[in-house]
Design a protein around this motif. Structure first.
Motif, short mmCIF file in Angstrom:
data_model
loop_
_atom_site.label_atom_id
_atom_site.label_comp_id
_atom_site.label_asym_id
_atom_site.label_seq_id
_atom_site.Cartn_x
_atom_site.Cartn_y
_atom_site.Cartn_z
N ALA A 175 -29.03 -16.46 -20.22
CA ALA A 175 -29.37 -16.11 -22.30
C ALA A 175 -29.39 -17.82 -22.31
O ALA A 175 -31.17 -18.19 -23.62
N ASP A 176 -28.97 -18.75 -22.58
CA ASP A 176 -28.81 -20.34 -23.30
C ASP A 176 -29.96 -21.15 -22.37
O ASP A 176 -30.55 -22.17 -22.81
N VAL A 177 -30.55 -20.64 -21.14
CA VAL A 177 -31.46 -20.97 -20.17
C VAL A 177 -32.81 -21.59 -21.19
O VAL A 177 -33.50 -20.50 -21.26
N VAL A 178 -33.65 -22.42 -21.01
CA VAL A 178 -34.96 -22.80 -22.41
C VAL A 178 -36.09 -21.72 -21.59
O VAL A 178 -35.98 -21.99 -20.08
N PRO A 179 -36.67 -21.18 -21.80
CA PRO A 179 -37.55 -20.61 -21.24
C PRO A 179 -38.71 -21.18 -20.51
O PRO A 179 -39.48 -22.53 -21.28
N GLY A 180 -38.90 -20.37 -19.37
CA GLY A 180 -39.79 -21.17 -18.09
C GLY A 180 -38.95 -22.48 -17.38
O GLY A 180 -39.10 -23.17 -16.50
N GLU A 181 -38.05 -23.13 -18.06
CA GLU A 181 -36.65 -24.08 -17.49
C GLU A 181 -36.46 -23.20 -16.18
O GLU A 181 -35.80 -21.90 -16.09
N ALA A 182 -36.29 -23.29 -15.42
CA ALA A 182 -35.71 -23.35 -13.53
C ALA A 182 -35.06 -24.44 -13.08
O ALA A 182 -35.16 -25.62 -12.41
N PRO A 183 -34.09 -24.32 -13.63
CA PRO A 183 -32.58 -24.65 -13.11
C PRO A 183 -31.96 -25.50 -12.30
O PRO A 183 -31.11 -25.01 -11.51
N VAL A 184 -33.34 -25.19 -11.23
CA VAL A 184 -32.72 -25.37 -9.41
C VAL A 184 -32.63 -26.82 -8.75
O VAL A 184 -33.35 -27.31 -9.15
N PRO A 185 -32.02 -26.06 -7.55
CA PRO A 185 -31.30 -25.67 -6.70
C PRO A 185 -29.82 -24.93 -7.64
O PRO A 185 -29.38 -25.46 -8.31
N CYS A 186 -29.84 -24.02 -8.30
CA CYS A 186 -28.43 -23.19 -8.63
C CYS A 186 -28.04 -22.23 -8.28
O CYS A 186 -28.52 -21.32 -7.58
N VAL A 187 -26.68 -21.57 -8.99
CA VAL A 187 -26.31 -20.14 -9.11
C VAL A 187 -26.24 -19.46 -9.62
O VAL A 187 -25.90 -20.00 -10.89
N LEU A 188 -26.62 -17.75 -9.97
CA LEU A 188 -26.15 -16.69 -10.77
C LEU A 188 -25.19 -16.41 -10.24
O LEU A 188 -25.17 -15.03 -9.05
N LYS A 189 -24.48 -16.06 -11.59
CA LYS A 189 -23.34 -15.15 -10.76
C LYS A 189 -22.90 -14.09 -11.93
O LYS A 189 -23.24 -14.80 -13.64
N PRO A 190 -22.04 -13.61 -11.51
CA PRO A 190 -21.86 -12.35 -12.56
C PRO A 190 -20.86 -13.04 -13.94
O PRO A 190 -19.65 -13.46 -13.06
N ARG A 191 -20.42 -12.76 -14.82
CA ARG A 191 -19.90 -13.33 -15.96
C ARG A 191 -17.93 -13.31 -15.56
O ARG A 191 -17.14 -13.72 -15.56
N ASP A 192 -17.81 -12.14 -15.43
CA ASP A 192 -16.99 -11.35 -14.96
C ASP A 192 -16.96 -10.74 -13.13
O ASP A 192 -15.93 -9.74 -13.02
N GLY A 193 -17.04 -11.59 -12.72
CA GLY A 193 -17.42 -11.44 -10.94
C GLY A 193 -16.65 -11.48 -10.21
O GLY A 193 -15.62 -11.75 -10.66
N ARG A 194 -16.55 -10.67 -8.94
CA ARG A 194 -15.38 -11.22 -8.32
C ARG A 194 -15.46 -10.54 -6.55
O ARG A 194 -17.14 -10.09 -6.86
N SER A 195 -15.14 -11.49 -6.29
CA SER A 195 -15.00 -11.51 -4.74
C SER A 195 -16.79 -11.58 -4.40
O SER A 195 -17.79 -10.85 -3.43
N SER A 196 -17.17 -12.69 -5.06
CA SER A 196 -18.61 -12.98 -4.11
C SER A 196 -19.72 -11.76 -4.36
O SER A 196 -20.75 -12.08 -4.00
N GLN A 197 -19.33 -10.67 -5.49
CA GLN A 197 -20.05 -9.68 -5.74
C GLN A 197 -21.87 -9.80 -6.78
O GLN A 197 -20.93 -10.54 -7.34
N GLY A 198 -22.71 -9.67 -6.45
CA GLY A 198 -23.73 -10.23 -7.69
C GLY A 198 -23.93 -11.40 -7.78
O GLY A 198 -23.95 -11.91 -8.48
N LEU A 199 -23.91 -12.58 -6.32
CA LEU A 199 -23.96 -13.87 -6.71
C LEU A 199 -24.94 -13.91 -6.25
O LEU A 199 -25.43 -13.38 -4.97
N HIS A 200 -25.81 -15.17 -6.28
CA HIS A 200 -27.27 -15.70 -6.20
C HIS A 200 -27.91 -16.69 -6.09
O HIS A 200 -27.21 -17.59 -7.00
N LYS A 201 -28.43 -17.09 -5.35
CA LYS A 201 -28.11 -18.98 -4.47
C LYS A 201 -29.82 -18.64 -4.69
O LYS A 201 -30.61 -18.91 -4.48
#
Length: 315
Positions: free
Chosen positions: A136-162
Motif C-alpha cells: 500500500a505504501d508503494v507509489v502507484p505506477g512504481e514497479a520496484p523490481v526485482p522484488c519479493v511480495l509476501k504476506p505480512r503474517d506469512g509462514r512456510s513460504s506460503q503466498g510468497l511471489h517473486k
C-alpha cells in the motif's frame, strides 16, 4: 514423571522432539489433525488424540479437555498456526497448571508480524535487514523490481511471489491485499538457518547451517553445518532484541554482499534434528527454559554435510 502435550506430531520437527522428550523421561501425549494410524510418530507417544483444526471453535476446548484428563503440565506447539492460537491463552493454561513452552506473548506477536519485526529490529539493533514496506505504501505506477511480495503474517513460504520484472509485478499486485502484503528487494543468496536457544538469564546458543536442499515450504533436507562467529553474534543480538525464550529459528540470506536477516520463526525449525546431530540437544535445553533450569553452553559445530531420508512404518 512430568507430562507434556505435543501438538502437530506429524510435522517435520516432531520426531526429534518426541524422541528427545521420551529419552529424558517425559510422559508424552501427542495430538494431530490426522488419525493415529496415519502417523508413524504416534508410536513415540504414550497417548494420542486426534485434534480439530486449530481454527476450529472446538480446538481450545479440546486442548483443555486433554490437559485436564491427562494431567498435562507442559504444552509444546510445533506449528505457526498453533503458536498463534495458543500464545494469547497462556494465562488460562496456567490456571489449569499448564506451562506453554514458547516465547512470551509480546515476542510471538512481534515475530509473527514481519513488518513490525523489521521496524523493531531496525530501531533497536544494527543488524543487516532487508528494506521492508507495505504494498500500500508503494507509489502507484512504481514497479520496484526485482522484488519479493509476501504476506505480512506469512509462514512456510506460503503466498510468497517473486517479481523479477514489471510484467510479473503488474500480474501479482492485481490479486494481493495491499495492506497485508509486504514488498522487499530481491536478494540472491543461499538460505542459512540458525537454531537459537536462549534462557531467562540471557544465555544464548546458536547452531547455524546452510540449506543445500529444502522443500518448497522451507524445510531443510540436506544441509551443511558450520561456524561463523560474526553470524552467531548477530543472532544473539537479535535474540536479545526480540526477548526470545527457548528454541526458535532465525533465517538469513547469505548473499555476495553479506548476511541479511530474513525472519524469526518462534517455534522449532523443520531441520532441528540437524542441530542435535551437530552436537547440541536443542529440545532438552528448550525445556530447561520452562522448568527453571539454565541451558547448556555453546557447542561449536563441525563443518559437515547432513541429510535426511524417510522410513516406512506399520502403525
Amino acid at each position: 514423571m512430568k507430562t507434556i502435550l505435543v501438538t502437530a506430531i506429524g510435522s517435520f520437527s516432531a520426531d526429534i522432539a518426541l524422541r528427545s522428550l521420551r529419552d529424558a523421561g517425559w510422559r508424552v501425549i501427542g495430538c494431530d489433525i490426522y488419525p493415529r494410524q496415519w502417523l508413524a510418530n504416534s508410536l513415540l507417544t504414550d497417548r494420542f488424540y486426534q485434534a480439530p483444526l486449530c481454527a476450529d471453535p472446538d480446538y481450545l476446548p479440546f486442548i483443555r479437555r486433554v490437559c485436564e484428563s491427562e494431567g498435562v503440565q507442559f504444552l509444546l506447539p510445533l506449528t505457526d498456526l498453533e503458536v498463534d492460537v495458543l500464545s494469547p491463552c497462556r494465562q488460562q493454561l496456567l490456571e489449569l497448571g499448564v506451562t506453554l513452552c514458547i516465547s512470551g506473548e509480546a515476542t510471538i506477536a512481534l515475530c509473527r508480524d514481519k513488518l513490525t519485526c523489521f521496524e523493531h529490529l531496525h530501531a533497536t539493533t544494527g543488524l543487516p535487514l532487508i528494506p521492508t514496506r507495505r504494498l500500500a505504501d508503494v507509489v502507484p505506477g512504481e514497479a520496484p523490481v526485482p522484488c519479493v511480495l509476501k504476506p505480512r503474517d506469512g509462514r512456510s513460504s506460503q503466498g510468497l511471489h517473486k517479481a523479477p520484472d514489471a510484467r510479473h509485478w503488474d500480474f501479482f499486485i492485481q490479486e494481493l491485499d495491499p495492506d497485508r502484503t509486504l514488498v522487499q528487494p530481491m536478494i540472491e543468496g543461499r538460505i542459512v538457518t540458525v537454531d537459537v536457544v536462549r534462557d531467562a538469564a540471557g544465555h544464548c546458543v546458536c547452531m547455524p547451517r546452510r540449506e543445500l536442499q529444502r522443500t518448497l515450504n522451507g524445510a531443510g533436507l540436506t544441509v551443511e553445518t558450520f561456524w561463523d562467529e560474526p553470524l552467531v553474534q548477530m543472532c544473539r543480538e537479535a535474540a536479545q532484541a526480540l526477548s526470545i525464550t527457548g528454541c526458535v529459528n532465525f533465517e538469513w540470506i547469505d548473499s555476495p554482499q553479506g548476511y541479511y536477516f530474513l525472519e524469526c520463526n518462534p517455534r522449532f525449525s523443520g531441520g532441528l534434528a540437524f542441530s542435535h546431530m551437530a552436537g547440541y540437544a536443542c529440545v532438552n535445553n528448550h525445556m530447561a527454559c520452562f522448568t527453571g533450569g539454565e541451558i547448556e553452553p555453546q557447542v561449536i559445530p563441525q563443518q559437515r554435510v547432513l541429510t535426511r531420508k524417510y522410513h516406512e512404518y506399520s502403525v
